[in-house]
Motif scaffolding. Structure first.
Motif, mmCIF file in Angstrom:
data_model
loop_
_atom_site.group_PDB
_atom_site.id
_atom_site.type_symbol
_atom_site.label_atom_id
_atom_site.label_comp_id
_atom_site.label_asym_id
_atom_site.label_seq_id
_atom_site.Cartn_x
_atom_site.Cartn_y
_atom_site.Cartn_z
ATOM 1 N N GLU A 192 15.893 28.058 7.302
ATOM 2 C CA GLU A 192 15.767 27.965 8.631
ATOM 3 C C GLU A 192 17.497 27.300 9.115
ATOM 4 O O GLU A 192 17.834 27.720 10.727
ATOM 5 N N ILE A 193 18.005 26.999 8.302
ATOM 6 C CA ILE A 193 19.538 26.984 8.497
ATOM 7 C C ILE A 193 20.803 28.313 9.233
ATOM 8 O O ILE A 193 21.062 28.441 9.728
ATOM 9 N N ALA A 194 20.188 29.201 7.771
ATOM 10 C CA ALA A 194 21.088 30.482 8.378
ATOM 11 C C ALA A 194 20.134 30.592 10.215
ATOM 12 O O ALA A 194 20.683 31.558 10.415
ATOM 13 N N GLU A 195 19.126 30.769 10.377
ATOM 14 C CA GLU A 195 18.673 30.767 11.609
ATOM 15 C C GLU A 195 19.069 30.167 12.587
ATOM 16 O O GLU A 195 19.514 31.214 13.501
ATOM 17 N N ARG A 196 19.557 29.187 12.921
ATOM 18 C CA ARG A 196 20.093 28.405 13.212
ATOM 19 C C ARG A 196 21.591 28.590 13.344
ATOM 20 O O ARG A 196 21.876 28.816 14.782
ATOM 21 N N ALA A 197 22.054 29.380 11.989
ATOM 22 C CA ALA A 197 23.544 29.516 12.181
ATOM 23 C C ALA A 197 23.415 31.249 13.187
ATOM 24 O O ALA A 197 24.805 31.720 12.750
ATOM 25 N N GLY A 198 22.224 32.224 13.306
ATOM 26 C CA GLY A 198 22.133 33.138 13.428
ATOM 27 C C GLY A 198 22.662 34.225 12.390
ATOM 28 O O GLY A 198 23.519 35.109 12.698
ATOM 29 N N LEU A 199 22.108 33.909 11.524
ATOM 30 C CA LEU A 199 22.554 34.172 9.914
ATOM 31 C C LEU A 199 21.874 34.753 9.549
ATOM 32 O O LEU A 199 20.439 33.829 9.195
ATOM 33 N N SER A 200 22.267 35.819 7.926
ATOM 34 C CA SER A 200 20.808 36.647 6.773
ATOM 35 C C SER A 200 20.907 35.012 6.430
ATOM 36 O O SER A 200 21.769 33.610 5.757
ATOM 37 N N LYS A 201 19.368 35.004 5.273
ATOM 38 C CA LYS A 201 19.718 33.828 4.458
ATOM 39 C C LYS A 201 20.729 34.253 3.055
ATOM 40 O O LYS A 201 21.399 33.160 2.449
ATOM 41 N N ALA A 202 20.886 35.860 2.714
ATOM 42 C CA ALA A 202 21.874 35.993 1.887
ATOM 43 C C ALA A 202 23.931 35.512 2.131
ATOM 44 O O ALA A 202 24.350 35.186 1.785
ATOM 45 N N THR A 203 23.768 35.554 3.868
ATOM 46 C CA THR A 203 25.104 35.198 4.286
ATOM 47 C C THR A 203 24.997 33.394 3.729
ATOM 48 O O THR A 203 25.847 33.093 3.062
ATOM 49 N N PHE A 204 24.026 32.689 4.246
ATOM 50 C CA PHE A 204 24.605 31.543 3.426
ATOM 51 C C PHE A 204 24.304 31.250 1.881
ATOM 52 O O PHE A 204 25.565 29.792 1.764
ATOM 53 N N PHE A 205 23.982 32.130 1.276
ATOM 54 C CA PHE A 205 23.816 31.980 -0.636
ATOM 55 C C PHE A 205 25.026 32.323 -0.541
ATOM 56 O O PHE A 205 26.082 32.396 -1.509
ATOM 57 N N ARG A 206 26.355 33.312 0.147
ATOM 58 C CA ARG A 206 27.642 33.902 -0.059
ATOM 59 C C ARG A 206 28.374 32.198 0.034
ATOM 60 O O ARG A 206 29.140 32.639 -0.990
ATOM 61 N N TYR A 207 28.284 31.671 0.886
ATOM 62 C CA TYR A 207 29.634 30.317 1.258
ATOM 63 C C TYR A 207 28.509 29.146 0.233
ATOM 64 O O TYR A 207 29.689 28.710 -0.261
ATOM 65 N N PHE A 208 26.892 29.309 0.127
ATOM 66 C CA PHE A 208 27.127 27.700 -0.512
ATOM 67 C C PHE A 208 25.252 27.817 -1.406
ATOM 68 O O PHE A 208 24.973 29.180 -1.397
ATOM 69 N N PRO A 209 26.479 27.035 -2.680
ATOM 70 C CA PRO A 209 24.755 27.236 -4.010
ATOM 71 C C PRO A 209 23.520 26.874 -3.392
ATOM 72 O O PRO A 209 22.343 27.141 -3.674
ATOM 73 N N ASP A 210 23.585 25.557 -2.187
ATOM 74 C CA ASP A 210 22.171 25.275 -1.997
ATOM 75 C C ASP A 210 22.168 24.469 -0.737
ATOM 76 O O ASP A 210 23.040 24.396 -0.402
ATOM 77 N N LYS A 211 21.725 24.315 -0.268
ATOM 78 C CA LYS A 211 21.600 23.120 0.884
ATOM 79 C C LYS A 211 22.619 22.318 0.935
ATOM 80 O O LYS A 211 23.120 20.986 1.599
ATOM 81 N N ARG A 212 22.431 21.818 -0.270
ATOM 82 C CA ARG A 212 22.937 19.961 -0.568
ATOM 83 C C ARG A 212 24.473 20.312 -0.226
ATOM 84 O O ARG A 212 25.919 19.588 -0.112
#
Length: 189
Positions: A32-52
């Motif tokens: 949901e975070i990645a979608e709200r940012a207009g990015l992919s889940k893979a992109t999320f994990f490039r920057y952060f190991p988890d949502k915390r």
């Protein structure tokens, strides 16, 4: 419209804070975070190991700035003056983006015990960073630890004041907080 162009990391942080505020931290997923940012889940994990860790974004940079500022303080600077130099360097790096996200960040942290613990660990990490930088300058352990704790408290107080104001600058607020805490410490004896 903000004057800054958010990069992917900033977009993820902003999206996470929005969702945490709307739905709660526990009910928000990485997808949901990645979608709200207009990015992919893979992109999320490039920057952060988890949502915390989204809420600790920039801690490494802040630690580096504190260390650099302390290291570059004049050789004859007192431990507290060296901390002041580190705080000035770190505070000077904070942008309107940081100010804009601040109230939401503090609200999300206040609403979740896990995030409160993570924030406490972040604060302890910043104090440890400053203490290590002071020890590198030859400051004895106890003095370095005390000066670093005062610096961390000053930064935390100044940040809270900064996000609550529209016209004050963080470096000046950090300086004022450090002066207040130093005066309070003098009154302890």
């Amino acid at each position: 419209m903000p004057r800054w162009t958010p990069d992917a990391r900033a977009r993820l942080v902003a999206a996470a804070l929005e969702l945490f505020s709307e739905r709660g931290y526990d009910k928000t997923t990485v997808t949901e975070i990645a979608e709200r940012a207009g990015l992919s889940k893979a992109t999320f994990f490039r920057y952060f190991p988890d949502k915390r860790e989204v809420l600790a974004a920039g801690q490494e940079s802040l630690s580096q700035l504190l260390t650099q500022g302390i290291a570059e303080a004049p050789a004859d600077a007192t431990p507290l003056a060296a901390v002041r130099a580190g705080l000035a360097r770190a505070a000077g790096s904070m942008t309107p983006f940081h100010r804009e996200l601040g109230p939401g960040l503090l609200a999300v942290i206040a609403a979740n015990p896990e995030l409160q613990a993570r924030n406490a660990a972040k604060q302890a990490g910043l104090a440890a960073t400053m203490a290590a930088a002071l020890r590198d300058r030859g400051v004895p352990d106890t003095v370095a630890a005390l000066a670093a704790e005062v610096g961390a408290l000053a930064f935390r107080e100044a940040y809270a004041d900064w996000i609550a104001s529209d016209d004050q600058e963080l470096p000046a607020l950090t300086d004022a907080a450090l002066d207040r805490l130093h005066a309070a410490a003098v009154r302890l004896s």
